[in-house]
Design an enzyme around this catalytic site. Sequence first.
Site, PDB file in Angstrom:
ATOM      1  N   CYS A   2      -1.249  -1.566   1.607  1.00 35.83           N
ATOM      2  CA  CYS A   2      -2.477  -1.716   0.837  1.00 35.83           C
ATOM      3  C   CYS A   2      -3.443  -0.579   1.147  1.00 35.83           C
ATOM      4  O   CYS A   2      -3.419  -0.003   2.226  1.00 35.83           O
ATOM      5  CB  CYS A   2      -3.147  -3.033   1.198  1.00 35.83           C
ATOM      6  SG  CYS A   2      -2.066  -4.440   0.994  1.00 35.83           S
ATOM      7  N   GLU A 490      16.178   5.648  -2.497  1.00 34.43           N
ATOM      8  CA  GLU A 490      14.744   5.362  -2.632  1.00 34.43           C
ATOM      9  C   GLU A 490      14.245   5.565  -4.055  1.00 34.43           C
ATOM     10  O   GLU A 490      13.485   4.761  -4.565  1.00 34.43           O
ATOM     11  CB  GLU A 490      13.926   6.320  -1.740  1.00 34.43           C
ATOM     12  CG  GLU A 490      13.780   5.918  -0.313  1.00 34.43           C
ATOM     13  CD  GLU A 490      12.982   6.934   0.483  1.00 34.43           C
ATOM     14  OE1 GLU A 490      12.118   6.513   1.261  1.00 34.43           O
ATOM     15  OE2 GLU A 490      13.198   8.162   0.339  1.00 34.43           O
TER      16      GLU A 490
HETATM   17  C1  G6P Z   1       7.890   4.603   4.824  1.00 33.18           C
HETATM   18  C2  G6P Z   1       7.967   5.771   3.871  1.00 33.18           C
HETATM   19  C3  G6P Z   1       9.019   6.763   4.365  1.00 33.18           C
HETATM   20  C4  G6P Z   1       8.723   7.182   5.778  1.00 33.18           C
HETATM   21  C5  G6P Z   1       8.584   5.987   6.719  1.00 33.18           C
HETATM   22  C6  G6P Z   1       8.031   6.392   8.073  1.00 33.18           C
HETATM   23  O1  G6P Z   1       9.062   3.868   4.757  1.00 33.18           O
HETATM   24  O2  G6P Z   1       8.284   5.335   2.572  1.00 33.18           O
HETATM   25  O3  G6P Z   1       9.032   7.892   3.524  1.00 33.18           O
HETATM   26  O4  G6P Z   1       9.744   8.025   6.237  1.00 33.18           O
HETATM   27  O5  G6P Z   1       7.667   5.040   6.162  1.00 33.18           O
HETATM   28  O6  G6P Z   1       6.726   6.873   7.899  1.00 33.18           O
HETATM   29  P1  G6P Z   1       5.999   7.871   8.873  1.00 33.18           P
HETATM   30  O7  G6P Z   1       4.645   8.088   8.259  1.00 33.18           O
HETATM   31  O8  G6P Z   1       5.905   7.171  10.202  1.00 33.18           O
HETATM   32  O9  G6P Z   1       6.805   9.107   8.964  1.00 33.18           O
END
Ligand code: G6P
Length: 611
Positions: A2, A490
């Site tokens: 959110c 995805e």
């Molecule tokens: C979500 C996003 C991903 C990302 C993951 C980790 O699932 O959709 O694209 O790799 O979170 O996020 P971060 O910000 O910790 O890299």
Amino acid sequence: MCGIIAAVAQRNVQGILLEGLKRLEYRGYDSAGMTVLHEGALTRHRAVGKVAALADCLEGAPLPGTAGIAHTRWATHGKPTEANAHPHHSGDTVAVVHNGIIENFEALKRELEAGGHTFTSQTDTEVIAHRLADVLAGGVGLFDAVKQTVDTLGGAYALGVMSPQEPGIVVGVRQGSPLVVGVGIDEAFLASDPLALLQVTDRFIYLEEGDMVELGAGGSVHIVDRDGRAVERPVRIFEYADGVASKGDYRHFMLKEIFEQPKVISAALEGRLGEHSVPAESFGPEAPALFAQTRQIQIIACGTSYHAGLVARYWLERYAGVPVQVEVASEFRYRHPVVAEGTLFVTLSQSGETADTLAALRFAKGLGYVGSLAICNVPGSSLVRESDIALMTHAGPEIGVASTKAFTTQLVALMLLTLSLGKCKTTPNGEHAEIVAALKTLPAICRQVLALDGEIEALSQAFAEKHHALFLGRGAHFPIALEGALKLKEISYIHAEGYPAGELKHGPLALVDSEMPVISVAPNDDLLEKLKSNLQEVRARGGQLFVFADESVGIDDSEDDVTVLHLPRVHEALAPLLYTLPLQLLSYHVAVLKGTDVDQPRNLAKSVTVE
Ligand code: G6P
């Protein structure tokens, strides 16, 4: 997740809130809503779907007023419906927007229902509104009422609250979910992410865990910490210019971000390379002492960032001689890890706000690691602030939910870590100097690969009707195969799996037939001949092969069951970085062909700030 935005100004805030919601939409996009205080009453619109649906409502019936709160939702409790969309009201008394999860909401709900409240949604958030209304009814001011209410909440949350009983103020709380204050001229704002407010300010206060804030008339900002003491937090200037949150001439943010990679890889390298080595000081003044004590590394991350960690294991063990473990944060945080002496705890995160990664860091603090390093893209994020040292990846804001440039800049940062640690542990050798030289030419080689876009787009036709795909790689390219598969699933919703090519015969080969495209990356490295044998196993089963191969690699593509696309030569150590690019482009084009929502794929969120 959110997204929250709030404003207290001397002008109409509807436009500011709506623009903020559009910029926050990458966080959550199943519904959106806004409440503005108008002539002493709470006025609200909520709509299912994207922010555009809310914008349509507002066009028909504007919400004028100088103070308001708004929200984009990523459903946790209750389906995406108008009734579940925020802001949540308790009668005419109070309005709340919330990011996070209230873990004890069921018990609170039972209590509130017994006290006469009727719930109109299935959300955990609504308990906050009703509890607040009860406290306000006792004559308590809004700020203190919020304080008393959050004292009864369990879980992680960021809140924005307003009430006609105290018009012209908005109260915010940060407890486990991100919240920043935007400082304007005679006006003040709250948001989950500074990006939401770049159209109105570039000055931000990053709230600390447990902070509460009151935004008031004339832009006043009053902050108290978790112990209720008034505190001053520094105002920081946001370093990116406005315009970053726009697609420019690109059709999607994802494509723009893929094409930005040569530029941001240069930015990630800038000022960090010595002539032949990487000084530990590139990681900050405390890094040399920390690296000198480091005997092994534990890497923790989620999603795409986890795949970057898996690549780093191959690099750190081969080029720095440091043993490495890599684990997803949601598993690590509930294990009982045995920590070997001299282990450095490394987190990887684009956002720096991923709930599991942050919780893993907090959990690790009591376990005896020599220190913590965050490799992160967002300065001022929770992960950066709570780690001993941090290295920024300088990818710039990434808006597409599917991570692209954040991943490749993480890889750059991890190669810098490898070379830097290798320098501390071993005598610098010729290979390190070669890699440093290769890093300097990497942005130019990436440009050459991106120039293959047209050919990759043509290739994507073969996938549009398929339901499954298999990605193969060996060595440091096994995680690249995992990342290729993740990107495809995805954004195109095609079921895809990444496998180490050597494992093919232990199971997935059973799936291979003409309906199962198999994608492989084939750089010219020690494992090439082994990989070629694995690819023969696919051809022998009637599989359709797509190979991204080094220009010097000969693969017989005279038959129409094999398509080979050659990539320019790159130093073997950097090949995982380069071979990521065609896989990103392939997923992108397949998704466009399938007509999916590339930048905001269904059910996913960019910044996962709940567990
Ligand atoms: C979500 C996003 C991903 C990302 C993951 C980790 O699932 O959709 O694209 O790799 O979170 O996020 P971060 O910000 O910790 O890299």
